[in-house]
Structure formats: structure tokens, C-alpha cells
Scaffold this motif. Structure first.
Motif, mmCIF file in Angstrom:
data_model
loop_
_atom_site.group_PDB
_atom_site.id
_atom_site.type_symbol
_atom_site.label_atom_id
_atom_site.label_comp_id
_atom_site.label_asym_id
_atom_site.label_seq_id
_atom_site.Cartn_x
_atom_site.Cartn_y
_atom_site.Cartn_z
ATOM 1 N N ASN A 81 0.992 0.523 -12.465
ATOM 2 C CA ASN A 81 0.342 1.577 -11.692
ATOM 3 C C ASN A 81 -0.684 2.329 -12.544
ATOM 4 O O ASN A 81 -0.576 2.380 -13.769
ATOM 5 C CB ASN A 81 1.418 2.537 -11.169
ATOM 6 C CG ASN A 81 0.880 3.547 -10.189
ATOM 7 O OD1 ASN A 81 0.018 3.235 -9.376
ATOM 8 N ND2 ASN A 81 1.386 4.764 -10.267
ATOM 9 N N GLN A 96 0.116 0.234 -5.642
ATOM 10 C CA GLN A 96 1.178 -0.025 -6.606
ATOM 11 C C GLN A 96 2.191 1.119 -6.656
ATOM 12 O O GLN A 96 3.081 1.126 -7.508
ATOM 13 C CB GLN A 96 0.575 -0.271 -7.990
ATOM 14 C CG GLN A 96 -0.382 -1.464 -7.985
ATOM 15 C CD GLN A 96 -0.786 -1.897 -9.377
ATOM 16 O OE1 GLN A 96 -0.117 -1.605 -10.363
ATOM 17 N NE2 GLN A 96 -1.888 -2.619 -9.470
ATOM 18 N N LEU A 126 0.781 -4.702 -2.722
ATOM 19 C CA LEU A 126 -0.036 -5.109 -3.869
ATOM 20 C C LEU A 126 -1.342 -5.741 -3.427
ATOM 21 O O LEU A 126 -2.386 -5.561 -4.079
ATOM 22 C CB LEU A 126 0.757 -6.070 -4.761
ATOM 23 C CG LEU A 126 1.987 -5.472 -5.458
ATOM 24 C CD1 LEU A 126 2.707 -6.542 -6.268
ATOM 25 C CD2 LEU A 126 1.585 -4.306 -6.356
ATOM 26 N N GLU A 127 -1.310 -6.483 -2.317
ATOM 27 C CA GLU A 127 -2.543 -7.082 -1.794
ATOM 28 C C GLU A 127 -3.535 -6.013 -1.357
ATOM 29 O O GLU A 127 -4.749 -6.235 -1.386
ATOM 30 C CB GLU A 127 -2.215 -8.014 -0.622
ATOM 31 C CG GLU A 127 -1.537 -9.314 -1.067
ATOM 32 C CD GLU A 127 -0.984 -10.107 0.106
ATOM 33 O OE1 GLU A 127 -1.106 -9.615 1.255
ATOM 34 O OE2 GLU A 127 -0.428 -11.199 -0.124
ATOM 35 N N ARG A 128 -3.004 -4.852 -0.973
ATOM 36 C CA ARG A 128 -3.858 -3.708 -0.607
ATOM 37 C C ARG A 128 -4.141 -2.820 -1.817
ATOM 38 O O ARG A 128 -4.661 -1.722 -1.674
ATOM 39 C CB ARG A 128 -3.174 -2.892 0.493
ATOM 40 C CG ARG A 128 -3.081 -3.628 1.828
ATOM 41 C CD ARG A 128 -1.922 -3.146 2.661
ATOM 42 N NE ARG A 128 -1.927 -1.703 2.899
ATOM 43 C CZ ARG A 128 -0.881 -1.013 3.340
ATOM 44 N NH1 ARG A 128 0.272 -1.640 3.569
ATOM 45 N NH2 ARG A 128 -0.968 0.277 3.526
ATOM 46 N N ASN A 129 -3.794 -3.311 -2.998
ATOM 47 C CA ASN A 129 -3.971 -2.576 -4.257
ATOM 48 C C ASN A 129 -3.184 -1.266 -4.263
ATOM 49 O O ASN A 129 -3.605 -0.279 -4.847
ATOM 50 C CB ASN A 129 -5.455 -2.307 -4.541
ATOM 51 C CG ASN A 129 -5.695 -1.988 -6.013
ATOM 52 O OD1 ASN A 129 -4.968 -2.457 -6.883
ATOM 53 N ND2 ASN A 129 -6.701 -1.183 -6.282
ATOM 54 N N MET A 146 -0.149 -11.176 -12.857
ATOM 55 C CA MET A 146 -0.337 -10.159 -11.831
ATOM 56 C C MET A 146 0.916 -9.283 -11.718
ATOM 57 O O MET A 146 2.011 -9.710 -12.113
ATOM 58 C CB MET A 146 -0.632 -10.821 -10.480
ATOM 59 C CG MET A 146 -1.847 -11.730 -10.492
ATOM 60 S SD MET A 146 -3.369 -10.860 -10.958
ATOM 61 C CE MET A 146 -3.584 -9.816 -9.506
ATOM 62 N N LEU A 166 -2.624 -2.291 -16.481
ATOM 63 C CA LEU A 166 -2.368 -3.684 -16.124
ATOM 64 C C LEU A 166 -1.778 -4.501 -17.260
ATOM 65 O O LEU A 166 -1.258 -5.596 -17.034
ATOM 66 C CB LEU A 166 -3.665 -4.329 -15.642
ATOM 67 C CG LEU A 166 -4.332 -3.653 -14.430
ATOM 68 C CD1 LEU A 166 -5.621 -4.385 -14.066
ATOM 69 C CD2 LEU A 166 -3.394 -3.623 -13.243
ATOM 70 N N GLY A 220 -3.754 1.633 -13.238
ATOM 71 C CA GLY A 220 -4.625 0.817 -14.076
ATOM 72 C C GLY A 220 -4.013 0.320 -15.362
ATOM 73 O O GLY A 220 -4.725 -0.243 -16.206
#
Length: 376
Positions: A182, A244, A239-242, A307, A186, A184
Motif C-alpha cells: 500500500n 490496496q 487490486l485490479e482497480r489499484n 505483483m 511496491l 506505493g
């Protein structure tokens, strides 16, 4: 069909207080699972550690799985530091995180002296070494020097809130459920949490404080007829919708993806406390870790593709006290104190998404081979 071979892990490393990770064959009782049967176990031996009597010198610390893959979630079988050492770290972090060095949460205590501070720093170095060893991720300059220190205080509620799962989810998990990539972050591929306090799992008026993984398939006690595919679809959709963090899902309906993960945490909480689960469908999915001072958990946040792993969504519970007519002013206020260590893949070890994914997959393979040794 995949089966799990009983084996225990052996690597030798030594640090300031002589920690070593060792592995040797284990011939203990095998536990049947549909796909997995027993784990490899990592033992962290203590040889010359000045510790309290609650931790014996000759008892190795074993990391064992709490969940079935793909979520790689493990816990130490015994405390990695003593309760007294946990208290020392609490005093130290309360001291360094207070607005001024004289402004303690423990206002009945004197300031820490130089000896206490140096002891806490040395102890923290030892904990870093333990985390580095059990995760196989040596610390590097790209990581934060200090772990994140989190302190929870009690929330007092009326008992009738317990009968409304959605309202209770907002009390139990006010910060929602999230993945640790979460905001950024990553490169955070592994998280380790050291619990510094105990939480009650049996008191009917004081409870909470756990860490819940709503999509985890429990290593012990999972119903093979049930699965987490429906919840996993919600996690993947977020997650597909960004998204988190479930608080970023603005849809407040009970069928929204964010609310479904939060309600699944409530279901796991109620299941563990053996109370009414409101008929929620995911009755055997989810793992809830109840804090025990000195215990360590670790889990992977990133999948083999590099990912965010949807199965790694988790949430930290509040400490809750039920308001009663006999509420005593002499009740001792409970706190939940944790240290969170984020292990990041070094920037100089990859050049693009593909090479980052290779690093993440390699780390997962080490954890799987070390703690979940698979064979055909």
C-alpha cells in the motif's frame, strides 16, 4: 498430487548474541492435508543469550506455517525474546517516539538512562538479525533503519454493537484491511511482525488485538469442502482497480469488495471466539493471529509475478472492552504494542518488472523450500 515431506531446516549463521538457523531431518508425526502434509521447520538456536527464565537456552525456536500456500504465513513456535525484553523495547520506543523525551505514555516512569537505551538498541539489533535470518533477507541501505512501532489503546463499546456485523467491523478494524505494498511501497515483499504484548483470547469483556488474514486457508482445521475463491475474486478485483486498502473502496454496501473482506475478518474473529457468525458463508477460511509477547510472524506480500499478493490482505484489530454496569475505575488499561519490519528487495538487484518478479519468486521459493518442502 503434491505431498509435504517432513524435514527440518539447517543453516548456520551467527551474530552478536550467537543466533544460528539450523536444519535437520524430522521424523515426527505427519499431518494429512489435501495437497500438503507436513512442513519443514526452521529452528533458531540460542547459545549464549542472557535471557529471562521464561525462555530456556536449550529450546530452539521453530517457524511453522499458519496457512496453506499460496499465502506464505508463518509464526515462531516460541517467543524469540522474553517478556522482560519486550518491555524494554516498549519503553525504548515509547521514549523515542514521544513528542519530547520527558513525555512518556508511562508517565510514572523516569527517563531512560544511557545504559537502558544501549541495552534496547543492542536488543533491537538482535531482533533485526533474527528477522534477517528467518526471512533470508539481509538488511540493506534501502530499508528503513527502525521498524514501525504501533501502539493500540482500548476502545470501549456497548455490547449491542456485537450483533451488527457491519457496525462491529468498523469498531474491530477501524483501519480496514490492506496489503503492505500500500501507498506505493511496491518493493516490500516480506513483512515480519514482532508482538510485544499479550492479548486475551478468552475474556468475554476484553478481547481483540489480533492480526487477521481473511483469505488464508488455515494450515490446521480448514474444511477441504470450502475454499476462498469468492473472497479471492473480491481481493483481486480491488487490486485490479489499484485499491490496496479497503478504506479506499467507497462503496459501503455489504456486497462491495472492500466490505466483503472486512466482514470476512469479523467472521474469523467470531469463529475463533466461538460465537454466532451471522451465517456468513466463509466459515472455515481465514487465519487470526492472537498476539503473544515475543512471538514473531512473517508473510510474503508479493506473488511470483512480482505483483501484490491478493491473499496477503490483512487487518489489525483494536483492543475492545465491553462497557458494563460493574465497570471498575481500577481496571488496568491494556495496550497492544507491535514492531513491524518491512523487508524490501534491493533496488540494485533488478532493472525492470521482469527481474523484480524473478527476485520475488526466488524469495518465495526459498521460504517454500525451507518451510513447506514439496515433492512430487
Amino acid at each position: 498430487m503434491l505431498t509435504l515431506g517432513p524435514i527440518i531446516v539447517l543453516i548456520s549463521l551467527s551474530f552478536g548474541r550467537c543466533f544460528s538457523l539450523v536444519v535437520f531431518p524430522s521424523f515426527g508425526q505427519e499431518r494429512q492435508r489435501q495437497l500438503f502434509m507436513v512442513t519443514e521447520s526452521a529452528y533458531l538456536e540460542r547459545s549464549t543469550i542472557p535471557i529471562a527464565a521464561t525462555i530456556k537456552h536449550d529450546e530452539p525456536i521453530k517457524m511453522f506455517p499458519l496457512s496453506c500456500p499460496p499465502l506464505l504465513l508463518l509464526q515462531s513456535s516460541a517467543p524469540v525474546i522474553s517478556k522482560e525484553e519486550c518491555d524494554s523495547l516498549i519503553e525504548y520506543f515509547d521514549y523515542i517516539t514521544s513528542p519530547t523525551e520527558h513525555d512518556y505514555p508511562h508517565n510514572n516512569m523516569d527517563n531512560l538512562d544511557a545504559t537502558q537505551i544501549e541495552h534496547a538498541k543492542s536488543l533491537l539489533d538482535d531482533v533485526h538479525n533474527i528477522v534477517d535470518t528467518v526471512t533470508n533477507c539481509p538488511k540493506h541501505d534501502g530499508e528503513t533503519k527502525l521498524p514501525r512501532y504501533v501502539r493500540y489503546y482500548e476502545t470501549v463499546i456497548d455490547e449491542d454493537i456485537l450483533s451488527d456485523p457491519q457496525s462491529f467491523s468498523q469498531v474491530l478494524l477501524p483501519d480496514g484491511v490492506h496489503v503492505d505494498t500500500n501507498n506505493g511501497k511496491l518493493f516490500r515483499h516480506i513483512t515480519a511482525i514482532l508482538y510485544l504484548t499479550n492479548s486475551s483470547s478468552s475474556d468475554i469483556f476484553n478481547f481483540g488485538g489480533g492480526t487477521t488474514f481473511p483469505l488464508a486457508m488455515p494450515w490446521i482445521g480448514a474444511d477441504d469442502m470450502n475454499d476462498n475463491s469468492s473472497l479471492l475474486s473480491s481481493a483481486k478485483a480491488l487490486l485490479e482497480r489499484n485499491i490496496q486498502h479497503t478504506k479506499a473502496d467507497i462503496d459501503q454496501s455489504t456486497n462491495s469488495d472492500g466490505r466483503r473482506l472486512e466482514l470476512a475478518c469479523v467472521n474469523t474473529f467470531n469463529r475463533d471466539r466461538e460465537v454466532d457468525t451471522f451465517g456468513y458463508e466463509h466459515n472455515t477460511v481465514g487465519v487470526r493471529v492472537v498476539p503473544q509477547a515475543g512471538r514473531l510472524i512473517m508473510f510474503h506480500n508479493v506473488d511470483d509475478a512480482g505483483m501484490p499478493d491478493p491473499a496477503s490482505f490483512h487487518g489489525g484489530e483494536e483492543l475492545i472492552r465491553i462497557r458494563t454496569d460493574q465497570q471498575s475505575t481500577q481496571n488496568v488499561e491494556m495496550t497492544k504494542n507491535i514492531l513491524v519490519f518491512f523487508k524490501e528487495i534491493p533496488l540494485n538487484s533488478f532493472t525492470d518488472q521482469e527481474s523484480f518478479a524473478e527476485c520475488a519468486a526466488k524469495a518465495r521459493q526459498w521460504t517454500t523450500k525451507t518451510y513447506y518442502q514439496l515433492r512430487q
